[in-house]
Design a protein around this motif. Structure first.
Motif, PDB file in Angstrom:
ATOM      1  N   GLU A 332       0.861  -1.312   0.306  1.00 31.64           N
ATOM      2  CA  GLU A 332      -0.024   0.105   0.173  1.00 31.64           C
ATOM      3  C   GLU A 332       0.839   1.115  -0.117  1.00 31.64           C
ATOM      4  O   GLU A 332       0.327   2.399  -0.036  1.00 31.64           O
ATOM      5  CB  GLU A 332      -0.522   0.144   1.489  1.00 31.64           C
ATOM      6  N   SER A 334       2.841   1.109  -2.238  1.00 27.91           N
ATOM      7  CA  SER A 334       4.163   1.841  -3.402  1.00 27.91           C
ATOM      8  C   SER A 334       3.690   3.139  -4.107  1.00 27.91           C
ATOM      9  O   SER A 334       2.623   3.441  -3.730  1.00 27.91           O
ATOM     10  CB  SER A 334       3.778   0.425  -4.133  1.00 27.91           C
ATOM     11  N   GLY A 335       4.423   3.272  -4.988  1.00 32.87           N
ATOM     12  CA  GLY A 335       4.310   4.348  -6.317  1.00 32.87           C
ATOM     13  C   GLY A 335       4.743   3.431  -7.582  1.00 32.87           C
ATOM     14  O   GLY A 335       4.561   2.015  -7.233  1.00 32.87           O
ATOM     15  N   GLN A 336       4.446   4.240  -8.234  1.00 38.53           N
ATOM     16  CA  GLN A 336       3.889   3.679  -9.853  1.00 38.53           C
ATOM     17  C   GLN A 336       6.502   3.496 -10.131  1.00 38.53           C
ATOM     18  O   GLN A 336       5.881   2.246 -10.817  1.00 38.53           O
ATOM     19  CB  GLN A 336       3.993   4.708 -10.638  1.00 38.53           C
ATOM     20  N   ARG A 358      -1.081   2.747 -13.270  1.00 34.23           N
ATOM     21  CA  ARG A 358      -2.435   3.834 -12.154  1.00 34.23           C
ATOM     22  C   ARG A 358      -3.315   2.635 -11.730  1.00 34.23           C
ATOM     23  O   ARG A 358      -3.633   2.996 -10.204  1.00 34.23           O
ATOM     24  CB  ARG A 358      -2.361   4.950 -12.508  1.00 34.23           C
ATOM     25  N   ALA A 359      -3.575   2.196 -12.282  1.00 34.71           N
ATOM     26  CA  ALA A 359      -5.086   1.120 -12.271  1.00 34.71           C
ATOM     27  C   ALA A 359      -4.610   0.026 -11.362  1.00 34.71           C
ATOM     28  O   ALA A 359      -5.521   0.163 -10.131  1.00 34.71           O
ATOM     29  CB  ALA A 359      -5.723   0.760 -12.769  1.00 34.71           C
ATOM     30  N   ILE A 361      -1.612  -0.023  -9.306  1.00 38.27           N
ATOM     31  CA  ILE A 361      -1.845   0.678  -8.036  1.00 38.27           C
ATOM     32  C   ILE A 361      -2.482   0.486  -7.264  1.00 38.27           C
ATOM     33  O   ILE A 361      -2.993   0.352  -6.152  1.00 38.27           O
ATOM     34  CB  ILE A 361      -0.072   1.813  -8.457  1.00 38.27           C
ATOM     35  N   GLN A 362      -3.189   1.650  -8.101  1.00 42.30           N
ATOM     36  CA  GLN A 362      -5.363   1.401  -7.121  1.00 42.30           C
ATOM     37  C   GLN A 362      -5.708  -0.155  -6.444  1.00 42.30           C
ATOM     38  O   GLN A 362      -6.026  -0.179  -5.460  1.00 42.30           O
ATOM     39  CB  GLN A 362      -6.080   2.243  -7.840  1.00 42.30           C
ATOM     40  N   LYS A 363      -5.968  -0.866  -7.507  1.00 44.92           N
ATOM     41  CA  LYS A 363      -5.896  -2.325  -6.989  1.00 44.92           C
ATOM     42  C   LYS A 363      -4.700  -2.671  -6.174  1.00 44.92           C
ATOM     43  O   LYS A 363      -5.945  -3.777  -4.853  1.00 44.92           O
ATOM     44  CB  LYS A 363      -5.977  -3.134  -8.098  1.00 44.92           C
ATOM     45  N   LYS A 365      -3.396  -1.732  -3.831  1.00 44.42           N
ATOM     46  CA  LYS A 365      -4.015  -0.682  -2.427  1.00 44.42           C
ATOM     47  C   LYS A 365      -5.301  -1.314  -1.953  1.00 44.42           C
ATOM     48  O   LYS A 365      -5.268  -1.538  -0.986  1.00 44.42           O
ATOM     49  CB  LYS A 365      -3.701   0.997  -2.869  1.00 44.42           C
ATOM     50  N   GLU A 366      -6.035  -1.707  -3.023  1.00 45.62           N
ATOM     51  CA  GLU A 366      -7.299  -1.827  -2.226  1.00 45.62           C
ATOM     52  C   GLU A 366      -6.905  -2.938  -1.806  1.00 45.62           C
ATOM     53  O   GLU A 366      -8.163  -3.098  -0.789  1.00 45.62           O
ATOM     54  CB  GLU A 366      -8.397  -1.547  -3.444  1.00 45.62           C
ATOM     55  N   TYR A 369      -5.613  -3.442   1.640  1.00 43.60           N
ATOM     56  CA  TYR A 369      -6.558  -2.905   2.833  1.00 43.60           C
ATOM     57  C   TYR A 369      -7.360  -4.356   3.415  1.00 43.60           C
ATOM     58  O   TYR A 369      -7.806  -4.171   4.079  1.00 43.60           O
ATOM     59  CB  TYR A 369      -7.210  -1.641   2.086  1.00 43.60           C
TER      60      TYR A 369
END
Length: 541
Positions: A332, A334-336, A358-359, A361-363, A365-366, A369
């Motif tokens: 979570e 992480s960056g690009q 970006r998608a 990375i967002q996935k 992080k979700e 979580y």
């Protein structure tokens, strides 16, 4: 010209005094060969007079074709009231056939009167006569001044007299021992400097880690003039352990400019550390400096962005110099940059200017979580990235699974799993038993897929871990399951699953493990006809 520091390893003797450490003679011989490959100069194999196992080691070690190290015995000065010629332990050292020996004697007057129960003068005679006896027999003698620093702090005059006696008797080395491990670096530095100034014999250092300063104390001693360092691989040893040679060697060589081993031998450091852990049946410490799995692991996105530009921004040495590797973790935080680095490692073409990155990375992080963690499950991460990029074609799909468990009376629990999967448009329905629900599911899934992919028979699970994520929810807590698999016993991959149901979490990890093993295999799936499925006992629905 660089000053040579001689590395004296006592893993096979002092290291085995650590709690839970036990080595067979064969184990010790294997480690001795590994230490020689690392380039250590002395390998202390044990105390010949203490037990038959150590004597067996010395006798068998004669057959080792060592290129660098001297096999060294350990022992004490003669006993009180016995001549050196008549002392059983000293004679056992001779019988061991070694060329070098380390014998210890008392430097602390408190120990002489309380532990040995003898006079200060008699202790000096014991030191002198023991060293002289061994020197007369042609051995290289390393005199270990036990409790030297504590002795010096209580009675510096007597402590100095003890090592002078060993020097007068012809000792090749005077090793100053912080036996209780309670000294501080500035104390070590000051005392070693005085000893080096006042005696003409080569000085060594032997530190214990009770103040977590054994490495620092050893470095301080070398800076003050010591040219031999005693320690153990991974810091194994009694109580809190000995000085860790795995940290001392690179610090001396890479940071302070001393010569310990060759550059090529230094690259064996990580392998040597892990080899000793394996032989001793000890789980390696991921956070161990220089050689740990996390020693060059980067997680924060800003850190990884800098690493991509220049590794020196967040690494104090190049990991390759000690045989380790750089790792970028995905989480979570992480960056690009993390994603780009991992994509490079996996040979995946990822354009940072496209929205897919970006998608993904967002996935990540979700999912993190929700309890997923990809730091130790890089196979699951690769599958996630490939799916996000559209670079993944499903080899099989799961239609359903079911697990039944039954226990009757005092009989063992019977577990049965039923799995229904679809491969190449064909639905396969299998049933298998196992010694537990996860094993039964694994067997049922294999039974279905091995018909299409026969080489899956070579794949097997090597590790299975369950972690409770929310302890306050008791049995309703989420759990994270990590599964490690391999085909050849060398290369392995790890996958992850998360659920409030431990069976479902295990199933997710198992599925990812199979999917990773079958990457790129969609076109290879064997088309199994109805007759063949019936012959194999696979039902078609």
């Amino acid at each position: 010209m660089k000053t040579q520091i001689f590395i004296y390893d006592t893993t096979l003797r002092d290291g085995t005094q650590g709690e839970g450490v036990s080595l067979s003679v064969d184990d010790k011989l294997k480690i001795a060969k590994k230490l020689d490959q690392l380039g250590v100069h002395y390998i202390e194999g044990g105390w010949p007079g203490s037990n038959p196992k150590d004597m067996e080691f010395f006798l068998r070690a004669k057959e080792l074709k060592l290129k660098h190290a001297k096999i060294t015995a350990f022992g004490s000065t003669r006993r009180f009231g016995v001549t050196a010629e008549a002392d059983a332990n000293l004679n056992m050292i001779l019988k061991s056939g070694v060329e070098a020996v380390a014998i210890f004697g008392k430097s602390w007057d408190f120990h002489v009167t309380e532990a040995l129960g003898t006079t200060l003068e008699e202790n000096l005679s014991m030191i002198y006569e023991s060293v002289r006896f061994l020197k007369d027999k042609g051995l290289e003698v390393i005199y270990d001044a036990e409790h030297f620093f504590d002795g010096y702090k209580h009675n510096p005059e007597y402590a100095m007299v003890t090592i002078r006696k060993a020097m007068e008797a012809g000792a090749d080395w005077l090793t100053l021992c912080d036996t209780n491990g309670g000294s501080l670096p500035h104390e070590i530095s000051e005392i070693v400097a005085r000893v080096c100034e006042e005696v003409g014999t080569k000085i060594g250092i032997h530190c214990h880690n009770d103040g977590e300063l054994a490495v620092a104390n050893s470095l301080a001693a070398v800076a003050a003039g010591a040219t031999q360092v005693q320690g153990t691989i991974n810091g194994l040893g009694e109580r809190c352990g000995n000085a860790n040679l795995i940290s001392i060697i690179p610090n001396l060589q890479l940071k302070l400019g001393y010569a310990c081993v060759s550059d090529e031998q230094l690259k064996q450091l990580t392998n040597t550390s892990r080899y000793v852990y394996e032989i001793a049946n000890i789980v390696p410490q991921n956070t161990q400096p220089f050689v740990g799995q996390s020693a060059f692991a980067h997680k924060g996105g800003m850190h990884v962005s800098a690493i991509l530009k220049d590794a020196e921004t967040y690494e104090h040495i190049k990991p390759e110099t000690v045989g380790n590797t750089r790792r970028v973790l995905v989480s979570e935080l992480s960056g690009q940059s993390n994603l780009l680095f991992k994509a490079q490692e996996l040979n995946i073409d990822l354009d940072k200017n496209k929205p897919e990155g970006r998608a993904i990375i967002q996935k990540v992080k979700e999912l993190e979580y929700q309890g997923y963690q990809y730091e130790g499950a890089e196979a699951s991460f690769e599958l996630l990235v490939r799916k996000g990029l559209g670079d993944y074609e499903e080899v099989f799909t799961v239609e359903s699974f079911k697990v039944l468990m039954e226990k009757i009376g005092e009989q063992d629990v019977v577990t049965e799993a039923t799995v229904k999967v679809k491969v190449n448009g064909q639905t396969v329905h299998t049933v298998a038993e196992g010694n537990g629900p996860v094993n039964a599911l694994d067997n049922a899934l294999r039974k279905a897929l091995e018909v299409f992919f026969p080489d899956l028979k070579e794949m097997y699970l090597t590790d299975y871990k369950v972690r409770v994520l929310s302890e306050h929810e008791a049995t309703a807590s989420k759990v994270r399951v990590l599964v490690e698999s391999t085909k050849d016993g060398r290369d392995s991959w790890s996958t992850v699953g998360v659920s409030t149901n431990v069976i479902e979490a295990s199933w997710e990890a198992l599925l990812d493990s199979m999917r990773y093993a079958l990457l790129g295999r969609h076109e290879e799936a064997v088309d199994i006809q109805l007759e063949e499925k019936e012959r194999l006992g696979i039902l078609n629905h």
